[in-house]
Design a protein around this motif. Structure first.
Motif, PDB file in Angstrom:
ATOM      1  N   TYR A  40     -26.572 -26.387  14.750  1.00 62.85           N
ATOM      2  CA  TYR A  40     -25.771 -27.489  13.709  1.00 62.85           C
ATOM      3  C   TYR A  40     -26.018 -27.140  12.059  1.00 62.85           C
ATOM      4  O   TYR A  40     -27.098 -26.431  11.786  1.00 62.85           O
ATOM      5  CB  TYR A  40     -26.805 -28.828  13.920  1.00 62.85           C
ATOM      6  CG  TYR A  40     -26.104 -29.300  15.336  1.00 62.85           C
ATOM      7  CD1 TYR A  40     -24.882 -30.008  15.398  1.00 62.85           C
ATOM      8  CD2 TYR A  40     -26.826 -29.269  16.291  1.00 62.85           C
ATOM      9  CE1 TYR A  40     -24.534 -30.567  16.883  1.00 62.85           C
ATOM     10  CE2 TYR A  40     -26.591 -29.584  17.678  1.00 62.85           C
ATOM     11  CZ  TYR A  40     -25.498 -30.415  17.774  1.00 62.85           C
ATOM     12  OH  TYR A  40     -25.015 -30.753  19.079  1.00 62.85           O
ATOM     13  N   ARG A  42     -25.382 -28.832   8.458  1.00 67.52           N
ATOM     14  CA  ARG A  42     -25.065 -29.850   7.621  1.00 67.52           C
ATOM     15  C   ARG A  42     -24.466 -29.597   6.444  1.00 67.52           C
ATOM     16  O   ARG A  42     -24.891 -28.768   5.435  1.00 67.52           O
ATOM     17  CB  ARG A  42     -26.464 -30.465   7.137  1.00 67.52           C
ATOM     18  CG  ARG A  42     -26.112 -31.852   6.556  1.00 67.52           C
ATOM     19  CD  ARG A  42     -27.397 -32.862   5.805  1.00 67.52           C
ATOM     20  NE  ARG A  42     -26.942 -33.896   5.318  1.00 67.52           N
ATOM     21  CZ  ARG A  42     -26.466 -33.920   3.789  1.00 67.52           C
ATOM     22  NH1 ARG A  42     -26.308 -32.955   3.212  1.00 67.52           N
ATOM     23  NH2 ARG A  42     -26.612 -35.184   3.280  1.00 67.52           N
ATOM     24  N   ILE A  63     -21.429 -30.470  10.754  1.00 63.43           N
ATOM     25  CA  ILE A  63     -21.829 -32.027  10.578  1.00 63.43           C
ATOM     26  C   ILE A  63     -21.843 -32.327   9.159  1.00 63.43           C
ATOM     27  O   ILE A  63     -22.377 -31.552   7.979  1.00 63.43           O
ATOM     28  CB  ILE A  63     -23.043 -32.524  11.469  1.00 63.43           C
ATOM     29  CG1 ILE A  63     -23.956 -31.949  10.859  1.00 63.43           C
ATOM     30  CG2 ILE A  63     -22.580 -32.152  12.974  1.00 63.43           C
ATOM     31  CD1 ILE A  63     -25.378 -32.299  11.427  1.00 63.43           C
ATOM     32  N   ILE A  69     -25.639 -35.601  15.242  1.00 59.99           N
ATOM     33  CA  ILE A  69     -26.346 -34.718  16.197  1.00 59.99           C
ATOM     34  C   ILE A  69     -26.641 -35.488  17.384  1.00 59.99           C
ATOM     35  O   ILE A  69     -27.542 -36.526  17.220  1.00 59.99           O
ATOM     36  CB  ILE A  69     -27.683 -33.917  15.671  1.00 59.99           C
ATOM     37  CG1 ILE A  69     -27.306 -33.023  14.499  1.00 59.99           C
ATOM     38  CG2 ILE A  69     -28.184 -33.096  16.778  1.00 59.99           C
ATOM     39  CD1 ILE A  69     -28.690 -32.416  13.916  1.00 59.99           C
ATOM     40  N   VAL A  78     -31.102 -27.058  13.078  1.00 57.34           N
ATOM     41  CA  VAL A  78     -29.991 -27.363  12.146  1.00 57.34           C
ATOM     42  C   VAL A  78     -30.473 -26.771  10.853  1.00 57.34           C
ATOM     43  O   VAL A  78     -31.541 -26.674  10.343  1.00 57.34           O
ATOM     44  CB  VAL A  78     -29.999 -29.151  11.881  1.00 57.34           C
ATOM     45  CG1 VAL A  78     -31.526 -29.584  11.436  1.00 57.34           C
ATOM     46  CG2 VAL A  78     -29.238 -29.501  10.735  1.00 57.34           C
TER      47      VAL A  78
END
Length: 334
Positions: A40, A42, A63, A69, A78
């Motif tokens: 992931y 951010r 994201i 998540i 992440v």
């Protein structure tokens, strides 16, 4: 058969990826190799759609907030983007027990430290930057809201009324135009002569180098193209620099297909550079698009060579990236 009209392309250097962007992309690629997909990320790791789409194809999931998540995926890594994040995001990651890799550019981290240093010295922090930019949000988020004031324009600087004019310190967003920042700082220093500067220059070397190259190449250009995304602060500043330095017109483009060829008219000299988050493969794509329409001569407008590199996170230093991986990281591979 008609001959193609001649065209000179003034190709600026340095251009494109800086060391901070290169490091951030390398962190995502290395994390995918070490931990597998998904990883992931951010916010956009850097402000470039081509890069984001390329990483998504490799298994990165982008994201905006950590709450996106899924609960069953919180064991996945992440990555925090190169722009930096507020302290609240790190606290949220700890509460959610997330494993995170911080890809904040070291030069942005330096600005965070400079702001905190001002605070430790009892100074109110003035941040010169653009509201809403992720870097500005991250820098302001290192401090309590009452401890920092954002100044965006010379007019803001003229209107600003501090509680204590003798206890001020400033830092700047790293990707601003040097000229614009100088005007704001000049007004603030005239009004508040005791205001303290940061311990080191906030605007990063890559921003300055790219602006200097565009400034040197712009005079006489019928058109100056900057490769970059609309939400890339440093790319937009390059357009402004080209216009101020004498280009007849300047434009920001993400790909060759965004160039309005019919509206160009007759051009004989085109300047070309790229923001710090724009890959070299798109510069090559644009040059090729001009070659299809013109007999092109490349004129290099190189100011300095950059050799800076930043190490990736300790957790990823055992990952071996292939030549193809590094070509992607360096922006030279689709």
């Amino acid at each position: 058969m008609s001959l193609k009209p001649p065209l000179t392309i003034r190709l600026c250097g340095p251009r494109g990826f800086c060391a901070g962007v290169d490091r951030a992309i390398q962190i995502v690629v290395a994390a995918l190799k070490k931990y597998g997909a998904p990883v992931y990320v951010r916010h956009e790791i850097v402000h470039n759609r081509y890069v984001v789409e390329g990483l998504a194809a490799r298994g990165a999931v982008f994201i905006e907030e950590l709450g996106e998540i899924p609960a069953g995926r919180r064991d996945r890594p992440v990555v925090f983007s190169a722009h930096g994040v507020p302290k609240s995001v790190l606290q949220d990651a700890a509460i959610k027990n997330l494993f995170y890799l911080d890809a904040t550019c070291p030069l942005v981290s330096k600005v965070h430290k400079q702001a905190l240093r001002h605070q430790r010295k009892g100074r109110h922090v003035i941040l010169i930057g653009h509201a809403g930019h992720p870097e500005v949000i991250g820098t302001m988020g290192q401090l309590q809201p009452a401890a920092v004031t954002l100044i965006e324009t010379v007019e803001d600087a003229r209107r600003y009324q501090p509680h204590n004019a003798d206890m001020l310190g400033f830092v700047t967003q790293t990707t601003l135009s040097v000229a614009d920042t100088a005007g704001i700082i000049e007004v603030l220093q005239q009004r508040f002569p005791k205001m303290e500067a940061p311990a080191a220059e906030s605007i990063c070397y890559a921003t300055t180098n790219r602006q200097d190259a565009v400034k040197a190449a712009a005079a006489g250009c019928d058109l100056f193209l900057i490769v970059g995304a609309p939400n890339s602060s440093n790319s937009r500043r390059l357009v402004e620099v080209a216009e101020r330095a004498g280009a007849v017109q300047a434009a920001l483009v993400q790909r060759a297909d965004e160039i309005d060829w019919e509206a160009l008219g007759r051009v004989s000299i085109v300047g070309l550079s790229a923001g710090a988050s724009a890959p070299e493969i798109i510069v090559a794509e644009i040059i090729e698009a001009f070659r299809q329409r013109h007999t092109v001569i490349i004129e290099l407008a190189e100011m300095v060579q950059e050799h800076e590199t930043f190490l990736v996170n300790r957790e990823l230093r055992d990952v071996v990236l292939t030549g193809e991986d590094m070509a992607f990281v360096n922006g030279a591979l689709d």
